[in-house]
Motif scaffolding. Sequence first.
Motif, PDB file in Angstrom:
ATOM      1  N   HIS A  45     -14.413  -2.166   1.603  1.00 25.24           N
ATOM      2  CA  HIS A  45     -13.242  -2.720   0.919  1.00 25.24           C
ATOM      3  C   HIS A  45     -13.504  -3.037  -0.558  1.00 25.24           C
ATOM      4  O   HIS A  45     -12.672  -3.658  -1.225  1.00 25.24           O
ATOM      5  N   THR A  80     -13.485   2.510   1.638  1.00 26.22           N
ATOM      6  CA  THR A  80     -12.839   2.177   2.914  1.00 26.22           C
ATOM      7  C   THR A  80     -13.823   1.587   3.925  1.00 26.22           C
ATOM      8  O   THR A  80     -13.414   1.071   4.944  1.00 26.22           O
ATOM      9  N   ALA A  81     -15.126   1.682   3.621  1.00 24.24           N
ATOM     10  CA  ALA A  81     -16.098   1.111   4.553  1.00 24.24           C
ATOM     11  C   ALA A  81     -16.412  -0.343   4.230  1.00 24.24           C
ATOM     12  O   ALA A  81     -16.748  -1.120   5.117  1.00 24.24           O
ATOM     13  N   GLU A  88      -4.965   8.691  10.161  1.00 26.44           N
ATOM     14  CA  GLU A  88      -5.596   7.770   9.209  1.00 26.44           C
ATOM     15  C   GLU A  88      -6.244   6.640   9.995  1.00 26.44           C
ATOM     16  O   GLU A  88      -5.713   6.197  11.004  1.00 26.44           O
ATOM     17  N   SER A  89      -7.377   6.155   9.484  1.00 29.66           N
ATOM     18  CA  SER A  89      -8.068   5.048  10.138  1.00 29.66           C
ATOM     19  C   SER A  89      -7.683   3.739   9.467  1.00 29.66           C
ATOM     20  O   SER A  89      -7.768   3.604   8.244  1.00 29.66           O
ATOM     21  N   ASN A 134      -6.134   1.986   4.426  1.00 30.60           N
ATOM     22  CA  ASN A 134      -7.188   2.744   5.112  1.00 30.60           C
ATOM     23  C   ASN A 134      -8.467   1.925   5.182  1.00 30.60           C
ATOM     24  O   ASN A 134      -8.888   1.333   4.183  1.00 30.60           O
ATOM     25  N   SER A 135      -9.087   1.895   6.347  1.00 29.27           N
ATOM     26  CA  SER A 135     -10.302   1.104   6.474  1.00 29.27           C
ATOM     27  C   SER A 135     -11.172   1.594   7.618  1.00 29.27           C
ATOM     28  O   SER A 135     -10.675   1.962   8.682  1.00 29.27           O
ATOM     29  N   TYR A 136     -12.474   1.611   7.370  1.00 28.39           N
ATOM     30  CA  TYR A 136     -13.457   1.838   8.421  1.00 28.39           C
ATOM     31  C   TYR A 136     -14.296   0.579   8.649  1.00 28.39           C
ATOM     32  O   TYR A 136     -15.281   0.610   9.370  1.00 28.39           O
ATOM     33  N   ALA A 137     -13.946  -0.516   7.975  1.00 26.02           N
ATOM     34  CA  ALA A 137     -14.676  -1.765   8.148  1.00 26.02           C
ATOM     35  C   ALA A 137     -14.124  -2.441   9.398  1.00 26.02           C
ATOM     36  O   ALA A 137     -12.925  -2.557   9.540  1.00 26.02           O
ATOM     37  N   ASN A 167      -8.740  11.238   5.040  1.00 26.88           N
ATOM     38  CA  ASN A 167      -9.171  10.020   5.728  1.00 26.88           C
ATOM     39  C   ASN A 167     -10.667   9.756   5.606  1.00 26.88           C
ATOM     40  O   ASN A 167     -11.372   9.627   6.605  1.00 26.88           O
ATOM     41  N   ARG A 188     -13.550  -5.233  10.152  1.00 26.13           N
ATOM     42  CA  ARG A 188     -13.126  -6.600   9.842  1.00 26.13           C
ATOM     43  C   ARG A 188     -11.957  -6.510   8.871  1.00 26.13           C
ATOM     44  O   ARG A 188     -11.815  -5.537   8.135  1.00 26.13           O
ATOM     45  N   TYR A 203       0.831  -1.198   0.000  1.00 23.45           N
ATOM     46  CA  TYR A 203       0.000   0.000   0.000  1.00 23.45           C
ATOM     47  C   TYR A 203       0.863   1.245   0.000  1.00 23.45           C
ATOM     48  O   TYR A 203       1.960   1.235   0.550  1.00 23.45           O
ATOM     49  N   GLY A 242     -11.361   5.609  15.884  1.00 26.63           N
ATOM     50  CA  GLY A 242     -11.235   5.526  14.437  1.00 26.63           C
ATOM     51  C   GLY A 242     -12.160   6.443  13.659  1.00 26.63           C
ATOM     52  O   GLY A 242     -11.953   6.693  12.472  1.00 26.63           O
ATOM     53  N   ASN A 243     -13.204   6.952  14.314  1.00 26.49           N
ATOM     54  CA  ASN A 243     -14.141   7.835  13.622  1.00 26.49           C
ATOM     55  C   ASN A 243     -13.827   9.320  13.809  1.00 26.49           C
ATOM     56  O   ASN A 243     -14.613  10.178  13.401  1.00 26.49           O
ATOM     57  N   VAL A 247      -7.602  -0.765   9.954  1.00 26.07           N
ATOM     58  CA  VAL A 247      -8.183  -1.896  10.687  1.00 26.07           C
ATOM     59  C   VAL A 247      -7.064  -2.758  11.274  1.00 26.07           C
ATOM     60  O   VAL A 247      -6.067  -3.052  10.615  1.00 26.07           O
ATOM     61  N   ARG A 266     -11.169   2.826  -4.033  1.00 23.81           N
ATOM     62  CA  ARG A 266     -11.632   1.736  -3.168  1.00 23.81           C
ATOM     63  C   ARG A 266     -12.544   2.310  -2.081  1.00 23.81           C
ATOM     64  O   ARG A 266     -12.417   3.461  -1.691  1.00 23.81           O
TER      65      ARG A 266
END
Lengths: 88, 417
Positions: free
Chosen positions: A76, A73-74, B254-255, B301-304, A48, B306, A19, B238-239, B257, A71
């Motif tokens: 994927h 981010t919530a 940055e968020s 970067n991820s807000y999931a 972000n 999982r 990444y 993270g939010n 996982v 992409r």
Amino acid sequence: MLEIKCPYCGKRSQNEFSYGGDANLKRPELGKEVSDKVWDDFVYYRSNPKGKHSELWHHVSGCRQWFKVSRNTATHEIFKTSKLDEEL
Amino acid sequence: MQRYSIFSLIKNAFSNHENWDVAWKDPEPKKEYDVVIVGGGGHGLATAYYLAKEHSITNVAILEKGWIGGGNVGRNTTILRSNYMWDANGLFYEYGMKLWENLSQELNYNVMYSPRGVINLAHSDAQLNTFARRGNSMRLNGIDAVMLNREELKKMIPFADFSSARFPIFGGLMQPRGGTARHDAVAWGYARGADSMGVDIIQHCEVTGFNVQNGKIQGVQTTRGNIKTKKIGLCVAGNTSLLAAKLDMKLPIESHVLQACVSEPVKPFLDHVVTFGAGHFYCSQSDKGEMVMGGDLDGYNSYAQRGNLPTLQHVLSEGLAMFPNISRLKMLRTWGGIMDMSMDGSPIIDKTHIEGVYLNCGWCYGGFKATPVSGWTFAYTIAQDRLHELNSKFKLNRFNTGHLIDEKGTATKVWLG
């Protein structure tokens, strides 16, 4: 497992990629006067977002090309990939 | 508040434990509060608790969009430690360790603090030298640190791979007072304590916007109506970037996982928290016998909440390098949490350019152990409108002034940290 479509090699598994972060960051131009704020923004500050994110990926275990990925981010989900000089 | 004790336990046994008071109420939001805390996780609950306890500010609401303890305070690997080198971190987290040591008594709630020792393994002479340096820095700050050699480690963690492996064990650095605590109990204990002093814990209430006038906060808009307030503290991990965007703020965050997992329960074989020094892997054994394990971020970067399998495979292969005998353990659960990765790896507990808006974020991987001291210092900052000495280095503008607290020296590629 993410499946990422390298614009040069096609679909490959996530294992082959690394990444590179937010693709919207613009390095201030070389040789021009740069204010501290502009430089700090470039180095440290990120939008972000939750949702659509443009980012850089590197096909490090493949063709070793950098490229852009759009992409979510919530979830994927990957919407689109493109070469660096193309519109995403 | 109904105190928990052996006597209340016996008394309630006679009524089949059906008459216990609720631990915290479920109030309707009022029109106005002195302080509103956004985020009912560990840090938010602790902040409200110390606002009431230390600063006698009890007209406080905690707004939580889900349920309390459903975020990262319920998703961590429960490790406590203060084994940092830089003064800013070491002194801050050490104050936290002192709060942890008395937390069960303080809250009248058993948080199961277990000072079982946190061991960092070193796999080369050079690494052992840097650990000795960090250990010395810790001891200068009054933090317990002990260097361990191979022979001592063989007695303490006999199942580790002491052969001439790819990453042979040269020794380690241990913080004996480090250990674990029961994460849910921490959230529930603080919630019960805060509630008993008059704090309103309002769950299923999401903040949708802020009312700012002339550079001052006036109130928040929520899914359960508008609430007026002069002071608001953000504790949303993270939010944070999402809420800050509603205040037109961009943050050095940055968020990402981070996954963790537990195995099926087995008989006791690991007495300490142990970290692998040649990669990023840490594990301990829970009281139930499960191996609790974690390691790297997924790396994007991820807000999931999982992650994906490749990272777990990578992390667990490091675990196998350290403890080959866990190879046949089955995984019971895996999960992910969203880390607010700051650009220097250290937290931010500060005021903002908006009067009455206070920021608590940037915890990276390390938020759980900071829960008490984060709440304690954040409550001070909100109540007094200034930074306490303990969080005086955790300023937001350090990214502009250059006073970074780069404990790990990972620079701004936070996903590599």
